[in-house]
Design a protein around this motif. Structure first.
Motif, PDB file in Angstrom:
ATOM      1  N   VAL A 227      50.876 -32.523  54.362  1.00 28.17           N
ATOM      2  CA  VAL A 227      49.564 -32.341  53.739  1.00 28.17           C
ATOM      3  C   VAL A 227      49.534 -32.915  52.328  1.00 28.17           C
ATOM      4  CG1 VAL A 227      47.879 -30.640  52.937  1.00 28.17           C
ATOM      5  CG2 VAL A 227      49.061 -30.300  55.116  1.00 28.17           C
ATOM      6  N   PHE A 228      50.521 -32.562  51.535  1.00 27.65           N
ATOM      7  CA  PHE A 228      50.530 -32.970  50.124  1.00 27.65           C
ATOM      8  C   PHE A 228      51.325 -34.272  49.984  1.00 27.65           C
ATOM      9  CE2 PHE A 228      50.140 -28.343  50.303  1.00 27.65           C
ATOM     10  CZ  PHE A 228      48.947 -28.169  49.611  1.00 27.65           C
ATOM     11  N   LYS A 229      50.631 -35.357  50.198  1.00 24.23           N
ATOM     12  CA  LYS A 229      51.276 -36.668  50.213  1.00 24.23           C
ATOM     13  C   LYS A 229      51.020 -37.407  48.897  1.00 24.23           C
ATOM     14  CE  LYS A 229      50.822 -37.141  55.231  1.00 24.23           C
ATOM     15  NZ  LYS A 229      50.283 -37.971  56.337  1.00 24.23           N
ATOM     16  N   PRO A 230      51.981 -38.217  48.489  1.00 16.52           N
ATOM     17  CA  PRO A 230      51.793 -38.987  47.256  1.00 16.52           C
ATOM     18  C   PRO A 230      50.861 -40.167  47.511  1.00 16.52           C
ATOM     19  CG  PRO A 230      53.845 -39.615  48.291  1.00 16.52           C
ATOM     20  CD  PRO A 230      53.295 -38.474  49.119  1.00 16.52           C
ATOM     21  N   TYR A 231      50.468 -40.815  46.424  1.00 13.86           N
ATOM     22  CA  TYR A 231      49.741 -42.071  46.563  1.00 13.86           C
ATOM     23  C   TYR A 231      50.629 -43.097  47.263  1.00 13.86           C
ATOM     24  CZ  TYR A 231      46.140 -40.527  43.241  1.00 13.86           C
ATOM     25  OH  TYR A 231      45.117 -39.863  42.620  1.00 13.86           O
ATOM     26  N   THR A 232      50.026 -43.969  48.030  1.00 12.99           N
ATOM     27  CA  THR A 232      50.781 -45.064  48.625  1.00 12.99           C
ATOM     28  C   THR A 232      51.090 -46.104  47.557  1.00 12.99           C
ATOM     29  OG1 THR A 232      48.804 -46.339  49.197  1.00 12.99           O
ATOM     30  CG2 THR A 232      49.577 -44.703  50.811  1.00 12.99           C
ATOM     31  N   ARG A 233      52.005 -46.979  47.867  1.00 15.56           N
ATOM     32  CA  ARG A 233      52.353 -48.055  46.937  1.00 15.56           C
ATOM     33  C   ARG A 233      51.129 -48.908  46.610  1.00 15.56           C
ATOM     34  NH1 ARG A 233      57.323 -50.495  45.504  1.00 15.56           N
ATOM     35  NH2 ARG A 233      58.338 -48.953  46.847  1.00 15.56           N
ATOM     36  N   GLU A 234      50.312 -49.162  47.644  1.00 14.89           N
ATOM     37  CA  GLU A 234      49.111 -49.972  47.435  1.00 14.89           C
ATOM     38  C   GLU A 234      48.119 -49.265  46.519  1.00 14.89           C
ATOM     39  OE1 GLU A 234      51.444 -51.271  50.661  1.00 14.89           O
ATOM     40  OE2 GLU A 234      50.494 -49.302  50.397  1.00 14.89           O
TER      41      GLU A 234
ATOM     42  N   VAL B   3      54.720 -21.306  40.431  1.00 18.47           N
ATOM     43  CA  VAL B   3      54.619 -19.925  40.899  1.00 18.47           C
ATOM     44  C   VAL B   3      55.231 -19.751  42.284  1.00 18.47           C
ATOM     45  CG1 VAL B   3      52.597 -19.353  39.502  1.00 18.47           C
ATOM     46  CG2 VAL B   3      52.277 -20.348  41.784  1.00 18.47           C
ATOM     47  N   MET B   4      55.480 -20.872  42.972  1.00 21.89           N
ATOM     48  CA  MET B   4      56.142 -20.827  44.275  1.00 21.89           C
ATOM     49  C   MET B   4      56.719 -22.191  44.566  1.00 21.89           C
ATOM     50  SD  MET B   4      52.870 -20.698  46.895  1.00 21.89           S
ATOM     51  CE  MET B   4      51.951 -19.481  45.959  1.00 21.89           C
ATOM     52  N   ASP B   5      57.573 -22.268  45.589  1.00 26.40           N
ATOM     53  CA  ASP B   5      58.137 -23.565  45.955  1.00 26.40           C
ATOM     54  C   ASP B   5      57.431 -24.119  47.182  1.00 26.40           C
ATOM     55  OD1 ASP B   5      59.217 -22.236  48.194  1.00 26.40           O
ATOM     56  OD2 ASP B   5      61.171 -21.960  47.238  1.00 26.40           O
ATOM     57  N   ASP B   6      57.858 -25.276  47.651  1.00 24.80           N
ATOM     58  CA  ASP B   6      57.191 -25.943  48.756  1.00 24.80           C
ATOM     59  C   ASP B   6      57.253 -25.123  50.051  1.00 24.80           C
ATOM     60  OD1 ASP B   6      59.924 -26.339  48.760  1.00 24.80           O
ATOM     61  OD2 ASP B   6      59.839 -28.351  49.591  1.00 24.80           O
ATOM     62  N   GLU B   7      58.386 -24.446  50.290  1.00 21.48           N
ATOM     63  CA  GLU B   7      58.509 -23.646  51.513  1.00 21.48           C
ATOM     64  C   GLU B   7      57.573 -22.444  51.480  1.00 21.48           C
ATOM     65  OE1 GLU B   7      62.561 -22.618  52.160  1.00 21.48           O
ATOM     66  OE2 GLU B   7      63.204 -24.693  52.524  1.00 21.48           O
ATOM     67  N   GLN B   8      57.482 -21.801  50.316  1.00 21.82           N
ATOM     68  CA  GLN B   8      56.598 -20.643  50.195  1.00 21.82           C
ATOM     69  C   GLN B   8      55.137 -21.034  50.367  1.00 21.82           C
ATOM     70  OE1 GLN B   8      58.186 -19.605  46.320  1.00 21.82           O
ATOM     71  NE2 GLN B   8      59.071 -17.709  47.118  1.00 21.82           N
ATOM     72  N   LEU B   9      54.751 -22.181  49.813  1.00 18.16           N
ATOM     73  CA  LEU B   9      53.372 -22.634  49.970  1.00 18.16           C
ATOM     74  C   LEU B   9      53.092 -23.011  51.419  1.00 18.16           C
ATOM     75  CD1 LEU B   9      50.688 -23.167  48.625  1.00 18.16           C
ATOM     76  CD2 LEU B   9      51.473 -25.487  48.071  1.00 18.16           C
ATOM     77  N   SER B  10      54.069 -23.635  52.083  1.00 23.29           N
ATOM     78  CA  SER B  10      53.903 -23.970  53.503  1.00 23.29           C
ATOM     79  C   SER B  10      53.658 -22.717  54.325  1.00 23.29           C
ATOM     80  CB  SER B  10      55.158 -24.694  54.020  1.00 23.29           C
ATOM     81  OG  SER B  10      55.310 -25.956  53.419  1.00 23.29           O
ATOM     82  N   GLU B  11      54.428 -21.668  54.046  1.00 24.21           N
ATOM     83  CA  GLU B  11      54.277 -20.411  54.785  1.00 24.21           C
ATOM     84  C   GLU B  11      52.932 -19.767  54.495  1.00 24.21           C
ATOM     85  OE1 GLU B  11      56.565 -16.094  55.324  1.00 24.21           O
ATOM     86  OE2 GLU B  11      57.461 -17.696  54.118  1.00 24.21           O
TER      87      GLU B  11
END
Length: 277
Positions: free
Chosen positions: A75-82, A58-66
């Motif tokens: 804020v929205f970080k992936p899981y680490t390799r570990e 419904v929106m892209d990353d820039e729109q959600l940031s705004e």
């Protein structure tokens, strides 16, 4: 990885369609975000989900940031390799070293297909690639969907768009299309929006015109339709006739049957009328 953004008091927001639906008061009271293992947005959806204009994006990353007043990637970080290893996940960049060290493909991939034309489809983390008979991945890209190789090329899908790759894993075109067919005699039909064209094995568009409908090349010529009229193009994308017909049939033995103003006749490959019917 999934994140949920909940507005204070979201549970009390009435389920009512507003003027900006799906991004109205109800929709924006709950936003769900999924992140790929590489840290890119996979989906951003709201409380309406697929109702009232909602979707997985419904929106892209820039729109959600705004909207949130934060940097998306902080804020929205992936899981680490570990963390992924702890879940038993094999990462894409770990696959080739494992294969080189003799690990069986069946111990790596979720699915291993039969070899076809020297290559087998493999699936990992819901993405697809190919391995050859020497256990080498052919592409650095992992696709959302792949088809088997046919005449040296395989159709692939990524983010809802299509392309064809060769046996070196290289895409034939820098453009990703809404649809791509398999190659037939060195040419394939491609769709962009509601229009069609042709591409050769070098990824070159055959015609400067995008048509309403096209057919495969047959005997060196392909039927094309534009504005409810029909014509033929050759493999250079050139129209064979200045006249657009009401209906055309394939060329056979150098001639094609066409219809114009309720009359049938044959034309040659120069678009010239040679007989009536």
């Amino acid at each position: 990885r999934f994140y949920f953004c909940l507005r204070n008091g979201f549970e009390n927001v009435p389920k009512k369609v507003g003027p900006n639906a799906p991004l109205d008061a109800y929709g924006l009271s709950m936003i769900a975000v999924s992140i790929t293992m590489e840290g890119e947005p996979n989906s951003i959806t709201c409380r309406w989900n697929h109702d009232n204009g909602g979707s997985d994006n419904v929106m892209d990353d820039e729109q959600l940031s705004e909207l949130l007043g934060v940097n998306f990637y902080s804020v929205f970080k992936p899981y680490t390799r570990e963390e992924l290893h702890a879940k038993g996940v094999i990462l894409f960049d770990e696959v080739q070293p494992m294969l080189d060290n003799g690990v069986s493909p069946k111990d790596i991939f979720e699915f291993v297909g039969h070899f076809n034309d020297g290559y087998a489809k493999v699936k990992l983390n819901n993405k697809w690639n190919f391995v050859d008979t020497n256990g080498k991945l052919i592409s650095n890209t992992w696709f959302d969907r792949v088809d088997i190789f046919y005449d040296g090329y395989a159709r692939v899908n990524l983010y809802g768009k299509y392309n064809l790759i060769d046996k070196n894993g290289k895409c034939i075109s820098d453009t990703w299309f809404d649809w791509v067919d398999d190659f037939e005699d060195g040419y394939t039909t491609v769709k962009s929006g509601n229009k069609w064209n042709f591409v050769d094995t070098n990824g070159k568009l055959i015609s400067n015109t995008w048509f309403d409908m096209v057919d495969n090349f047959y005997d060196g010529y392909a039927k094309v339709r534009l504005n409810n009229k029909w014509n033929f193009v050759d493999t250079n994308g050139k129209l064979i006739s200045d006249t657009w017909f009401d209906w055309v049939d394939d060329f056979e033995d150098g001639y094609a049957t066409v219809r114009l103003n309720d009359k049938f006749f044959k034309i040659d490959k120069n678009g010239q009328r040679v007989s009536g019917m």
